[in-house]
Design a protein around this motif. Structure first.
Motif, PDB file in Angstrom:
ATOM      1  N   UNK A 167       0.834  -1.212   0.000  1.00 33.40           N
ATOM      2  CA  UNK A 167       0.000   0.000   0.000  1.00 33.40           C
ATOM      3  C   UNK A 167       0.863   1.255   0.000  1.00 33.40           C
ATOM      4  N   UNK A 168       1.886   1.281   0.854  1.00 34.98           N
ATOM      5  CA  UNK A 168       2.770   2.453   0.897  1.00 34.98           C
ATOM      6  C   UNK A 168       3.495   2.634  -0.432  1.00 34.98           C
ATOM      7  N   UNK A 169       3.934   1.536  -1.018  1.00 35.25           N
ATOM      8  CA  UNK A 169       4.646   1.618  -2.299  1.00 35.25           C
ATOM      9  C   UNK A 169       3.733   2.166  -3.394  1.00 35.25           C
ATOM     10  N   UNK A 170       2.495   1.648  -3.451  1.00 39.16           N
ATOM     11  CA  UNK A 170       1.547   2.119  -4.473  1.00 39.16           C
ATOM     12  C   UNK A 170       1.260   3.602  -4.277  1.00 39.16           C
ATOM     13  N   UNK A 175       2.193   9.267  -6.152  1.00 36.61           N
ATOM     14  CA  UNK A 175       2.371  10.606  -5.576  1.00 36.61           C
ATOM     15  C   UNK A 175       1.130  11.075  -4.826  1.00 36.61           C
ATOM     16  N   UNK A 176       0.492  10.155  -4.116  1.00 39.92           N
ATOM     17  CA  UNK A 176      -0.677  10.497  -3.315  1.00 39.92           C
ATOM     18  C   UNK A 176      -1.973  10.593  -4.102  1.00 39.92           C
ATOM     19  N   UNK A 177      -1.924  10.456  -5.419  1.00 43.05           N
ATOM     20  CA  UNK A 177      -3.136  10.531  -6.253  1.00 43.05           C
ATOM     21  C   UNK A 177      -3.928   9.231  -6.097  1.00 43.05           C
ATOM     22  N   UNK A 178      -5.228   9.315  -6.342  1.00 43.48           N
ATOM     23  CA  UNK A 178      -6.064   8.120  -6.364  1.00 43.48           C
ATOM     24  C   UNK A 178      -5.740   7.337  -7.633  1.00 43.48           C
ATOM     25  N   UNK A 179      -5.732   6.005  -7.550  1.00 45.77           N
ATOM     26  CA  UNK A 179      -5.476   5.235  -8.786  1.00 45.77           C
ATOM     27  C   UNK A 179      -6.631   5.422  -9.766  1.00 45.77           C
TER      28      UNK A 179
END
Length: 190
Positions: A167-170, A175-179
């Motif tokens: 989760x942290x890697x994603x 850059x904090x954006x929603x996928x």
């Protein structure tokens, strides 16, 4: 399989294609071979013992999860089985219609559904699992017991890496954006 490229040939071709691109080749080979091994094992098991038991891979995994964990909420069964709740609903209905699985409402939360094996499902797993395990022994036949333990340990560490750090890697990669929503790969008409 006839007509299918060997792992060695695929690795050689990938190496040629990548040329001077800086990549971590050992890690690439590990992940590619996790995928290839999982696909080969799944296909073998589906075409042998599971076909004889009239089960799909997903149906067997759902039965296994409920057999091992006992009566469980559908959300936990879906998570442990690696399927969506929607997929689980269809699989559970099929298994219920075969008399192997029982679906009941949660005693304190009417929104939740519990899954449990029926006595017929328990008997089914006690009969089918030893056959399944024989095929597990077949597909690992070129490994010693120690190599099987080492492989299982290494794969557990891969899973833990993704579960604990993924989760942290994603989030960092985005850059904090929603996928963005997943796409099928098809382009929109326009």
């Amino acid at each position: 399989m006839p007509g299918q490229r060997s792992i060695s040939e695929a690795e050689k071709l990938a190496g040629e294609k990548l040329g001077g691109i800086p990549v971590r080749r050992e890690q690439m080979a590990a992940v590619a071979n996790i995928y290839r091994a999982a696909s080969a094992v799944r296909q073998h098991l589906e075409n042998s013992v599971l076909r004889g038991a009239d089960l799909t891979w997903t149906a067997f995994v759902v039965l296994w999860v409920v057999w091992v964990w006992g009566e469980s909420e559908t959300r936990h069964v879906a998570e442990e089985s690696g399927v969506s709740k929607g997929t689980l609903t269809g699989v559970a209905r099929t298994l219920e219609s075969r008399g192997l699985l029982r679906r009941t409402g949660h005693p304190t939360d009417g929104r939740l559904v519990l899954l449990a094996l029926t006595p017929q499902g328990e008997d089914f797993m006690r009969r089918v699992f030893p056959e399944f395990n024989e095929e597990e022994a077949f597909v690992t036949g070129r490994l010693s017991d120690e190599e099987c333990r080492e492989l299982a340990d290494g794969l557990r560490r891969v899973v833990l890496q993704v579960e604990e750090e993924g989760e942290d890697r994603r989030a960092a990669l985005l850059n904090g954006e929603k996928p963005s929503p997943r796409r099928s790969g098809r382009r929109a008409k326009g």
